[in-house]
Scaffold this active site. Structure first.
Site, mmCIF file in Angstrom:
data_model
loop_
_atom_site.group_PDB
_atom_site.id
_atom_site.type_symbol
_atom_site.label_atom_id
_atom_site.label_comp_id
_atom_site.label_asym_id
_atom_site.label_seq_id
_atom_site.Cartn_x
_atom_site.Cartn_y
_atom_site.Cartn_z
ATOM 1 N N GLU A 191 -0.909 0.787 -5.106
ATOM 2 C CA GLU A 191 -0.918 2.082 -5.799
ATOM 3 C C GLU A 191 0.337 2.306 -6.654
ATOM 4 O O GLU A 191 0.321 3.150 -7.552
ATOM 5 C CB GLU A 191 -1.096 3.241 -4.808
ATOM 6 N N ASP A 218 -2.701 22.495 8.933
ATOM 7 C CA ASP A 218 -3.088 21.472 7.973
ATOM 8 C C ASP A 218 -3.788 22.059 6.750
ATOM 9 O O ASP A 218 -3.814 23.264 6.554
ATOM 10 C CB ASP A 218 -3.959 20.420 8.691
ATOM 11 N N ASN A 250 0.851 -1.193 0.000
ATOM 12 C CA ASN A 250 0.000 0.000 0.000
ATOM 13 C C ASN A 250 0.888 1.244 0.000
ATOM 14 O O ASN A 250 2.001 1.232 0.521
ATOM 15 C CB ASN A 250 -0.883 -0.003 1.255
HETATM 16 C C1 LIG Z 1 0.092 15.938 0.832
HETATM 17 C C2 LIG Z 1 -0.783 14.954 1.545
HETATM 18 C C3 LIG Z 1 -0.622 14.751 2.903
HETATM 19 C C4 LIG Z 1 -1.401 13.817 3.584
HETATM 20 N N1 LIG Z 1 -1.173 13.583 4.911
HETATM 21 C C5 LIG Z 1 -1.851 12.593 5.547
HETATM 22 C C6 LIG Z 1 -1.547 12.273 6.907
HETATM 23 O O1 LIG Z 1 -0.694 12.882 7.536
HETATM 24 N N2 LIG Z 1 -2.219 11.250 7.484
HETATM 25 C C7 LIG Z 1 -3.170 10.529 6.814
HETATM 26 O O2 LIG Z 1 -3.728 9.592 7.396
HETATM 27 N N3 LIG Z 1 -3.510 10.856 5.546
HETATM 28 C C8 LIG Z 1 -2.867 11.845 4.890
HETATM 29 N N4 LIG Z 1 -3.161 12.153 3.593
HETATM 30 C C9 LIG Z 1 -4.280 11.475 2.922
HETATM 31 C C10 LIG Z 1 -3.988 10.059 2.483
HETATM 32 O O3 LIG Z 1 -2.664 9.804 2.148
HETATM 33 C C11 LIG Z 1 -4.864 9.743 1.295
HETATM 34 O O4 LIG Z 1 -6.178 10.054 1.597
HETATM 35 C C12 LIG Z 1 -4.776 8.332 0.829
HETATM 36 O O5 LIG Z 1 -5.448 8.286 -0.381
HETATM 37 C C13 LIG Z 1 -5.442 7.304 1.699
HETATM 38 O O6 LIG Z 1 -5.185 6.080 1.095
HETATM 39 P P1 LIG Z 1 -5.906 4.732 1.495
HETATM 40 O O7 LIG Z 1 -7.226 4.767 0.779
HETATM 41 O O8 LIG Z 1 -4.948 3.706 0.962
HETATM 42 O O9 LIG Z 1 -6.067 4.674 2.968
HETATM 43 C C14 LIG Z 1 -2.409 13.094 2.891
HETATM 44 C C15 LIG Z 1 -2.568 13.297 1.524
HETATM 45 C C16 LIG Z 1 -1.774 14.227 0.855
HETATM 46 C C17 LIG Z 1 -1.981 14.412 -0.616
#
Ligand SMILES: Cc1cc2nc3c(=O)[nH]c(=O)nc-3n(C[C@H](O)[C@H](O)[C@H](O)COP(=O)(O)O)c2cc1C
Length: 437
Positions: A203, A250, A143
């Protein structure tokens, strides 16, 4: 193309500001990045580090479309195709992987030597904000997720992991696990990491379908990482060891609270020769576009699946590129607006307000969307109160514990049959001013 190649390309095209003066990673670099807004920047000398840093590389949809070699209007179909047709990246050996050119062993790991920026005066510490975490699970495979990480020692970071993220699910199952945090990635890896796809979908394979990438085995565990990224922090993360994470400004540009989050102990760092750190300013354009844009294809798909012809989706910056969604439809039935609202919520669970407009409305123009609301909307008939549900942890107005928030939708479409006035914007005759002035 890699992050490095893209940064060099921007420089050759004169699209990047190069700061030659020495700049501190504490508050000074972030202030300059903020002033430059959507202009790419490279810091040649960071006071506290031997490494260079760069930012604002993908601050707009246009910049991402340029990287993929497509038009902005092709981004939704391009990302949709990649999600639906993931493909295996080329695997290279360590000796051919730029990200492993230099290796730093556990006893020499010192995060103070990296240009991890301190962004805002009241932040809790230096934050990695562009880190893409590669994690592996025996059942679900690999992942990719973004997770911000606050430096809490020479080899330790506390990592913000939102509940229900796939990485959170892996960690809940394993309690303690190896991970790699990859910094300095091209848009294919960044966008793929930000998509929300079914658990078990790798991904990195979506990234490869966006633009071919190369991967290499991580040094300390059996997982593949992007071979062309700039830095890789490898180590273990544990639910048994937690530390305060935050405050942090944030996505909403408000300050997030301090939470107890799992600690990531870094046991190895690898990097490219002359590596460039990828800085990313929280709450600003690049953060916003990377959060919001990868949700547009899933919303687009859900609306079409609900039997409503969706033309375009904009997870717009005014709504923090997360809490508001604008959906443009080709309305064919009176119920289409409401159906589109409910379907769009399915495509983006963290969203709070959905606005559905007709095909003549420009969803990138705030005034035009407001015009549709002013001229086509009747609250008693076209407002959908979905209910109080779990929403985004980023919304300061949501309930701080369970993130409960009131979700609602605004159908700003005109009725198909008009009884009174016309809903179209009147066209004035055109004049060639050169003939008159
Ligand atoms: C720049 C950026 C920073 C992010 N920071 C976080 C974070 O600190 N913690 C978190 O849980 N998700 C964060 N996200 C969101 C997740 O990485 C994102 O929603 C991801 O698609 C979730 O994937 P999943 O469906 O595999 O759980 C961030 C996304 C971006 C683009």
């Amino acid at each position: 193309m890699s992050f490095r190649e893209h940064v060099e390309k921007l420089e050759k095209a004169g699209k990047k500001t190069v700061v030659k003066k020495t700049v501190s990673k504490k508050l000074e670099a972030s202030a300059i990045i903020n002033e430059l807004s959507d202009k790419a920047v490279l810091f040649e000398k960071i006071k506290e580090s031997e490494f260079r840093a760069s930012a604002n590389i993908f601050p707009t949809k246009q910049a991402i479309a340029d990287y993929f070699g497509c038009k902005v209007s092709d981004l939704i179909p391009t990302i949709t195709r990649a999600i639906e047709n993931p493909s295996k990246p080329e695997i290279v050996e360590s000796k051919n992987a730029p990200c492993q050119e230099v290796e730093i062993e556990a006893n020499n790991v010192d995060l103070d030597k990296l240009p991890i920026l301190f962004h805002c005066p009241n932040d809790g510490g230096n934050f990695i904000s562009s880190g893409v975490v590669v994690a592996k699970d025996s059942q679900y495979g690999q992942n990719l997720d973004f997770h911000r990480a606050m430096q809490i020692g020479k080899n330790k970071l506390s990592v913000r992991i939102v509940k229900t993220r796939h990485f959170d699910q892996f960690l809940e199952r394993q309690k303690k696990m190896p991970i790699a945090m990859c910094i300095g990635n091209g848009a294919e890896v960044l966008v793929a990491a930000a998509t929300s796809v079914d658990l078990g979908k790798n991904e990195l394979e979506i990234a490869n379908s966006l633009k071919p990438i190369r991967v290499v085995k991580a040094k300390t565990f059996d997982a593949y990482i992007p071979a062309d990224c700039e830095f890789v922090l490898e180590g273990t993360i544990s639910l048994e060891e937690k530390a305060g994470e935050g405050p942090f400004v944030d996505l909403t540009e408000t300050q997030d609270i301090v939470r107890q989050e799992p600690v990531f102990t870094v046991t190895k760092i690898t990097h490219r020769k002359g590596a460039i750190w990828q800085a990313l300013l929280p709450g600003k354009l690049e953060h916003k576009v990377l959060m919001g844009m990868p949700r547009e294809p899933t919303i687009f798909r859900k609306v079409n699946e609900a039997g409503v012809k969706c033309i375009d989706v904009n997870v717009n910056p005014g709504g923090c590129s997360w809490l508001h969604v604008r959906v443009k439809i080709d309305k064919r039935n009176e119920e289409d607006g409401k159906k589109a609202i409910m379907a769009a919520f399915e495509g983006h669970k963290s969203c709070k307000h959905i606005f559905v407009v007709d095909k003549d409305i420009d969803i990138y123009d705030d005034q035009t969307v407001e015009w549709a609301m002013a001229t086509r909307f009747q609250a008693d008939k076209q407002f959908t109160m979905k209910g109080r549900e779990r929403g985004s942890s980023l919304d300061p107005s949501a309930d701080p514990e369970g993130h409960l928030t009131m979700k609602c939708g605004f159908d700003l479409t005109a009725p198909l049959e008009t009884k009174g006035k016309n809903f179209g914007k009147a066209e004035f005759p055109k004049a060639d001013l050169k003939k008159y002035l």
